[in-house]
Design an enzyme around this catalytic site. Sequence first.
Site, PDB file in Angstrom:
ATOM      1  N   LYS A   1      -6.827  -9.280 -11.195  1.00  0.00           N
ATOM      2  CA  LYS A   1      -7.709  -9.564 -10.055  1.00  0.00           C
ATOM      3  C   LYS A   1      -8.796  -8.478  -9.974  1.00  0.00           C
ATOM      4  O   LYS A   1      -8.490  -7.293 -10.063  1.00  0.00           O
ATOM      5  CB  LYS A   1      -6.882  -9.557  -8.772  1.00  0.00           C
ATOM      6  CG  LYS A   1      -7.719  -9.614  -7.503  1.00  0.00           C
ATOM      7  CD  LYS A   1      -6.879  -9.328  -6.266  1.00  0.00           C
ATOM      8  CE  LYS A   1      -7.698  -9.349  -5.019  1.00  0.00           C
ATOM      9  NZ  LYS A   1      -8.123  -8.291  -4.307  1.00  0.00           N
TER      10      LYS A   1
ATOM     11  N   LYS B   1     -11.616  -3.115  -6.246  1.00  0.00           N
ATOM     12  CA  LYS B   1     -12.049  -1.720  -6.224  1.00  0.00           C
ATOM     13  C   LYS B   1     -10.923  -0.820  -6.714  1.00  0.00           C
ATOM     14  O   LYS B   1     -11.126   0.122  -7.452  1.00  0.00           O
ATOM     15  CB  LYS B   1     -12.388  -1.306  -4.790  1.00  0.00           C
ATOM     16  CG  LYS B   1     -13.791  -1.591  -4.380  1.00  0.00           C
ATOM     17  CD  LYS B   1     -13.906  -1.546  -2.870  1.00  0.00           C
ATOM     18  CE  LYS B   1     -13.528  -2.870  -2.258  1.00  0.00           C
ATOM     19  NZ  LYS B   1     -13.616  -3.015  -0.841  1.00  0.00           N
TER      20      LYS B   1
ATOM     21  N   LYS C   1       0.836  -1.206   0.000  1.00  0.00           N
ATOM     22  CA  LYS C   1       0.000   0.000   0.000  1.00  0.00           C
ATOM     23  C   LYS C   1       0.869   1.253   0.000  1.00  0.00           C
ATOM     24  O   LYS C   1       0.546   2.235  -0.660  1.00  0.00           O
ATOM     25  CB  LYS C   1      -0.922   0.013   1.213  1.00  0.00           C
ATOM     26  CG  LYS C   1      -2.091  -0.954   1.095  1.00  0.00           C
ATOM     27  CD  LYS C   1      -2.953  -0.891   2.344  1.00  0.00           C
ATOM     28  CE  LYS C   1      -3.925  -2.048   2.438  1.00  0.00           C
ATOM     29  NZ  LYS C   1      -4.515  -2.164   3.772  1.00  0.00           N
TER      30      LYS C   1
HETATM   31  P1  ADP Z   1     -10.822  -4.992  -3.074  1.00  0.00           P
HETATM   32  O1  ADP Z   1      -9.599  -5.648  -3.658  1.00  0.00           O
HETATM   33  O2  ADP Z   1     -11.887  -4.797  -4.079  1.00  0.00           O
HETATM   34  O3  ADP Z   1     -10.478  -3.717  -2.314  1.00  0.00           O
HETATM   35  P2  ADP Z   1     -11.095  -6.115  -0.443  1.00  0.00           P
HETATM   36  O4  ADP Z   1      -9.617  -6.141  -0.246  1.00  0.00           O
HETATM   37  O5  ADP Z   1     -11.894  -5.088   0.303  1.00  0.00           O
HETATM   38  O6  ADP Z   1     -11.409  -6.005  -2.011  1.00  0.00           O
HETATM   39  O7  ADP Z   1     -11.643  -7.558  -0.132  1.00  0.00           O
HETATM   40  C1  ADP Z   1     -12.769  -7.894   0.654  1.00  0.00           C
HETATM   41  C2  ADP Z   1     -12.907  -9.410   0.624  1.00  0.00           C
HETATM   42  O8  ADP Z   1     -13.218  -9.858  -0.708  1.00  0.00           O
HETATM   43  C3  ADP Z   1     -11.619 -10.149   1.024  1.00  0.00           C
HETATM   44  O9  ADP Z   1     -11.960 -11.269   1.834  1.00  0.00           O
HETATM   45  C4  ADP Z   1     -11.016 -10.609  -0.285  1.00  0.00           C
HETATM   46  O10 ADP Z   1     -10.248 -11.787  -0.146  1.00  0.00           O
HETATM   47  C5  ADP Z   1     -12.264 -10.825  -1.170  1.00  0.00           C
HETATM   48  N1  ADP Z   1     -11.961 -10.519  -2.581  1.00  0.00           N
HETATM   49  C6  ADP Z   1     -11.697  -9.293  -3.093  1.00  0.00           C
HETATM   50  N2  ADP Z   1     -11.452  -9.346  -4.423  1.00  0.00           N
HETATM   51  C7  ADP Z   1     -11.541 -10.651  -4.771  1.00  0.00           C
HETATM   52  C8  ADP Z   1     -11.396 -11.353  -6.008  1.00  0.00           C
HETATM   53  N3  ADP Z   1     -11.102 -10.716  -7.146  1.00  0.00           N
HETATM   54  N4  ADP Z   1     -11.556 -12.679  -6.001  1.00  0.00           N
HETATM   55  C9  ADP Z   1     -11.860 -13.332  -4.851  1.00  0.00           C
HETATM   56  N5  ADP Z   1     -12.032 -12.740  -3.647  1.00  0.00           N
HETATM   57  C10 ADP Z   1     -11.874 -11.407  -3.596  1.00  0.00           C
END
Ligand code: ADP
Length: 325
Positions: free
Chosen positions: A193, A196, A113
Amino acid sequence: MARILTGIQSSGRPHLGNILGAILPAIELSKNPQNESFFFIADLHSLTTLKDGAQRAEYVRAIAATWLAFGFDYKKNVFWRQSRVQEHTELAWYLNCFTPFPMLANATSFKEKSEKLADVNAGLFTYPVLQAADILLYDANIIPVGKDQKQHLEMTKDIASRFNQLAGQDILVLPEPQIDERIMTIPGIDGQKMSKSYHNYIDIFLPENELKKVTKKILSDSTALEEPKDPDNDITFKLYSLLANESEVAEMRTRYVNGGYGYGHAKQALFEYILEKFAEPRRIFNYYMENNAELEGILTEGEGKARSIAQHTIGKVRSVLGFNS
Ligand code: ADP
Ligand code: TRP
């Protein structure tokens, strides 16, 4: 009886990756009558990256509405907003003083980050300590999370052990991560992947016309309509196969291989599939987004349940630290 606990940051509206990778598997676990589930919205964590209050409030509502849309039983379990139970921040401060600086400095997620973000604040640095507090306040045993969270859970255990050592007894319960290796990373519309932060996500709750626009944007190669296509190297096909059943997937595979089937057709099929498969969650989501007072009521009820458990743990911690004497 096992206590399951997980949180989702309110840093955006939940997307298909969050839903398939985190929300649905957690709801599945919560259906086991042996389990008691603690699912919360990590709105304090979202402050590390999102500063706009109105936006945060909107995302909190959207995340809460998503859990409800997929059938989370908030009456049997505990469902709340992290920021409304002040014991989270209180415990986080105590735990900060049990966390070695190098442990945080070497955390992979912090390093990643801090390379990416312009605003590298202290909250981002101590993020894992607040996460440890979230877990340890509730004596949670099982924490279903994605692979990216494994290190945070190891830190939680390490911090809890240090505290217990000082206390001379097991005041804090060491949790177990539950990382489901079968859950694959859901690809976004650009093939990376879905996230957001990459602006490549599919928000399944969008109005029809906007959802259609997003599915049209899924990256594809320039193979002409009449030519055969390789389903295993196509993002639309991958997304479709994550949602559809075996025979539907086999049918689409045949269409790809045979030719005469364009990416546009596949995208249209995916769009229609999302609408049909998620018709009921879309309806419930919109209902809660329009009935704010009801959503608020549900979260407030959960807050009360969470607070009484959190206060019990904090009481023990304060005693050990001499704050109650
Ligand atoms: P983002 O990457 O969109 O910010 P977060 O880090 O807030 O998502 O993730 C929230 C939850 O969703 C976590 O448990 C994460 O492992 C799951 N998650 C996020 N993106 C994916 C993805 N592309 N495939 C599978 N699980 C995901
Ligand atoms: N850090 C988690 C994520 O980004 C969210 C989170 C905050 C969490 N507190 C938690 C997850 C406690 C599990 C347990 O996905």
